[in-house]
Design a protein around this motif. Structure first.
Motif, PDB file in Angstrom:
ATOM      1  N   CYS A  11      75.997  96.428 -13.171  1.00 24.59           N
ATOM      2  CA  CYS A  11      77.271  96.023 -13.785  1.00 24.59           C
ATOM      3  C   CYS A  11      77.718  97.049 -14.833  1.00 24.59           C
ATOM      4  O   CYS A  11      76.895  97.699 -15.480  1.00 24.59           O
ATOM      5  CB  CYS A  11      77.128  94.655 -14.444  1.00 24.59           C
ATOM      6  SG  CYS A  11      76.538  93.359 -13.338  1.00 24.59           S
ATOM      7  N   THR A  12      79.022  97.177 -14.992  1.00 31.22           N
ATOM      8  CA  THR A  12      79.588  98.099 -15.966  1.00 31.22           C
ATOM      9  C   THR A  12      79.403  97.535 -17.371  1.00 31.22           C
ATOM     10  O   THR A  12      79.837  96.416 -17.646  1.00 31.22           O
ATOM     11  CB  THR A  12      81.081  98.331 -15.698  1.00 31.22           C
ATOM     12  OG1 THR A  12      81.252  98.801 -14.362  1.00 31.22           O
ATOM     13  CG2 THR A  12      81.658  99.336 -16.680  1.00 31.22           C
ATOM     14  N   PRO A  13      78.747  98.275 -18.287  1.00 26.40           N
ATOM     15  CA  PRO A  13      78.512  97.752 -19.637  1.00 26.40           C
ATOM     16  C   PRO A  13      79.812  97.394 -20.351  1.00 26.40           C
ATOM     17  O   PRO A  13      80.847  98.043 -20.173  1.00 26.40           O
ATOM     18  CB  PRO A  13      77.782  98.912 -20.339  1.00 26.40           C
ATOM     19  CG  PRO A  13      77.137  99.674 -19.222  1.00 26.40           C
ATOM     20  CD  PRO A  13      78.105  99.589 -18.071  1.00 26.40           C
ATOM     21  N   GLY A  14      79.736  96.371 -21.188  1.00 20.77           N
ATOM     22  CA  GLY A  14      80.886  95.917 -21.959  1.00 20.77           C
ATOM     23  C   GLY A  14      80.835  94.415 -22.152  1.00 20.77           C
ATOM     24  O   GLY A  14      79.965  93.726 -21.618  1.00 20.77           O
ATOM     25  N   GLY A  40      71.855  98.813 -19.496  1.00 23.10           N
ATOM     26  CA  GLY A  40      71.133  98.861 -18.232  1.00 23.10           C
ATOM     27  C   GLY A  40      71.857  98.208 -17.077  1.00 23.10           C
ATOM     28  O   GLY A  40      71.313  98.141 -15.962  1.00 23.10           O
ATOM     29  N   GLY A  41      73.095  97.719 -17.322  1.00 18.10           N
ATOM     30  CA  GLY A  41      73.877  97.131 -16.246  1.00 18.10           C
ATOM     31  C   GLY A  41      73.554  95.683 -15.951  1.00 18.10           C
ATOM     32  O   GLY A  41      73.960  95.155 -14.902  1.00 18.10           O
ATOM     33  N   ALA A  42      72.830  95.025 -16.883  1.00 13.78           N
ATOM     34  CA  ALA A  42      72.480  93.620 -16.702  1.00 13.78           C
ATOM     35  C   ALA A  42      72.963  92.815 -17.908  1.00 13.78           C
ATOM     36  O   ALA A  42      73.313  93.366 -18.964  1.00 13.78           O
ATOM     37  CB  ALA A  42      70.978  93.465 -16.535  1.00 13.78           C
ATOM     38  N   THR A  71      76.316  95.373  -8.476  1.00  6.53           N
ATOM     39  CA  THR A  71      75.802  95.337  -7.111  1.00  6.53           C
ATOM     40  C   THR A  71      75.192  93.964  -6.827  1.00  6.53           C
ATOM     41  O   THR A  71      75.123  93.533  -5.675  1.00  6.53           O
ATOM     42  CB  THR A  71      74.741  96.438  -6.910  1.00  6.53           C
ATOM     43  OG1 THR A  71      73.725  96.309  -7.917  1.00  6.53           O
ATOM     44  CG2 THR A  71      75.378  97.815  -7.027  1.00  6.53           C
ATOM     45  N   THR A  72      74.749  93.297  -7.887  1.00 11.35           N
ATOM     46  CA  THR A  72      74.304  91.912  -7.811  1.00 11.35           C
ATOM     47  C   THR A  72      74.974  91.143  -8.944  1.00 11.35           C
ATOM     48  O   THR A  72      74.808  91.505 -10.118  1.00 11.35           O
ATOM     49  CB  THR A  72      72.775  91.794  -7.962  1.00 11.35           C
ATOM     50  OG1 THR A  72      72.144  92.546  -6.926  1.00 11.35           O
ATOM     51  CG2 THR A  72      72.323  90.340  -7.874  1.00 11.35           C
TER      52      THR A  72
END
Length: 407
Positions: A11-14, A40-42, A71-72
């Motif tokens: 996932c895109t950080p934010g 880390g995209g989570a 992606t998930t």
């Protein structure tokens, strides 16, 4: 409450707000909140701002609004639900659920609230109905037809307060829900004495959602502050998102040291809100104005408003306006040195004031425009009272103002 059982991946950080969550395995109504995605995209944190209703422990929830880049997609699991005060299981094991009446209304009594506060008994002798009333509000909010009002769903219901006095601590009135009494001198909602000086007793809409809230309404009820202090800027009623509604009608507010109403610039593009037949009283010790209005994007229609303070108090203003396009017809104030004070930056307000009166013996200025505030964008007419009817940036006008004056 929920827990993040799958943090997602890629996932895109934010931080993402205005997220709508629902469960494929339940009939639960919409839940709104926000999610922060770490480096880390989570998921690193997530918060519910408006809870849904009708969920069971173990239901899984995902965001109907896709979080970018994942992606998930993350998943949350319901870990607990509040005690259902509008439903029960009888001795035979039959399950019963309170339903709305044909007029789309429901009483707080159906959720176990008790209107048992009395002057002699005070808070100690009365039921704290915070859970019961809030459950009634959430039930009314979740009673519509989904998915959302923008997609031709429906929203909200009436929540009725019976005569006498009902006490609770701080509440949130969700969008679309009508807080309705049996008369402004008959049905009283009293805020608890233990309320923190910084809390807002009644918040209208989801102040954290960063989107407009539609159709909330308060009518035919008295709203009273308990004892105690109040922080600067605190008010009995606060909203930063209400729009497209007759917001209040036939309401008495006794704010004590708090403002009666605080409307602040917030979320969404508020267009129209209105109120009529409002009585506001604040205590002589208050340093807060009766009304605090900073809602630049909204046309605010006020009719028949009374704001008063005991004795003569030069500290707060009856109504302080720092933003908004007001149309005020019928306004009376007592006890304030300045009844209406305007300090509006350019493009933040174009206002009209008619049929204003102030108690001559207690006020210096009926309406004051602060020197440096945007000029030539306001109109006053058919107004009288106070030493100065209009103080236009330091230039006073005395006597009756009959025809319209631009200032």
């Amino acid at each position: 409450t929920w827990t993040n059982t799958n943090a997602g991946a890629g996932c895109t950080p934010g931080t993402y707000v205005q997220l709508l969550f629902q469960s494929a395995s339940a009939l639960g109504s919409e839940t709104w909140g926000e999610v922060t995605i770490g480096g880390g995209g989570a998921v690193s944190s997530s918060t519910i701002s408006t809870p849904g209703t009708g969920y069971n422990v173990g239901d899984t929830m995902t965001s109907l609004t896709t979080i970018p880049g994942c992606t998930t997609q993350p998943v949350w699991t319901v870990t607990a639900v509040s005690t259902p005060t509008g439903s029960f299981v009888d001795a035979a094991g039959n399950r019963w659920q309170i339903q709305l009446r044909p007029d789309n209304g429901i009483s707080i009594l159906a959720f176990g609230a008790k209107n048992d506060w009395t002057v002699t008994g005070g808070d100690a002798g009365a039921t704290n109905n915070t859970v019961q009333i809030q459950n009634a509000f959430w039930f009314a909010y979740g009673s519509g037809v989904k998915p959302t009002i923008d997609a031709l769903g429906t929203l909200g219901a009436y929540v009725d307060f019976p005569p006498k006095v009902t006490m609770s601590c701080a509440l949130t009135l969700p969008q679309g829900v009508w807080m309705r009494g049996a008369g402004r001198y008959s049905s009283i909602w009293k805020d608890c004495d233990s309320e923190s000086s910084t809390n807002t007793p009644l918040t209208v809409g989801d102040s954290a959602l960063q989107v407009s809230c539609f159709g909330s309404h308060i009518s035919d009820i008295g709203i009273y502050r308990g004892s105690g202090s109040a922080a600067n800027g605190s008010a009995m009623i606060f909203s930063n998102c209400i729009q497209q509604a007759r917001f209040m009608d036939r309401v008495v507010i006794a704010g004590g040291p708090r403002s009666c109403l605080n409307l602040q610039i917030g979320w969404g593009g508020a267009a129209l809100i209105g109120m009529s037949d409002i009585e506001c009283g604040v205590s002589s010790s208050s340093s807060n104005p009766g009304f605090n209005i900073n809602y630049p994007s909204a046309i605010i229609d006020m009719q028949n408003v009374i704001i008063e303070i005991p004795g003569n108090n030069a500290t707060p203003n009856g109504m302080s306006v720092t933003g908004g396009r007001l149309n005020v017809i019928g306004f009376h104030c007592e006890g304030f040195s300045t009844c209406i004070f305007i300090n509006v930056a350019a493009n933040n307000g174009i206002s009209s004031f008619h049929h204003l009166t102030g108690l001559q013996s207690s006020c210096t200025n009926l309406l004051t425009r602060q020197n440096g505030s945007s000029s030539g964008v306001n109109v006053i007419g058919m107004s009288l009272g106070c030493t100065n009817t209009l103080n236009n940036g330091g230039t006073p006008t005395t006597g009756n103002i009959i025809g319209d004056v631009v200032f």
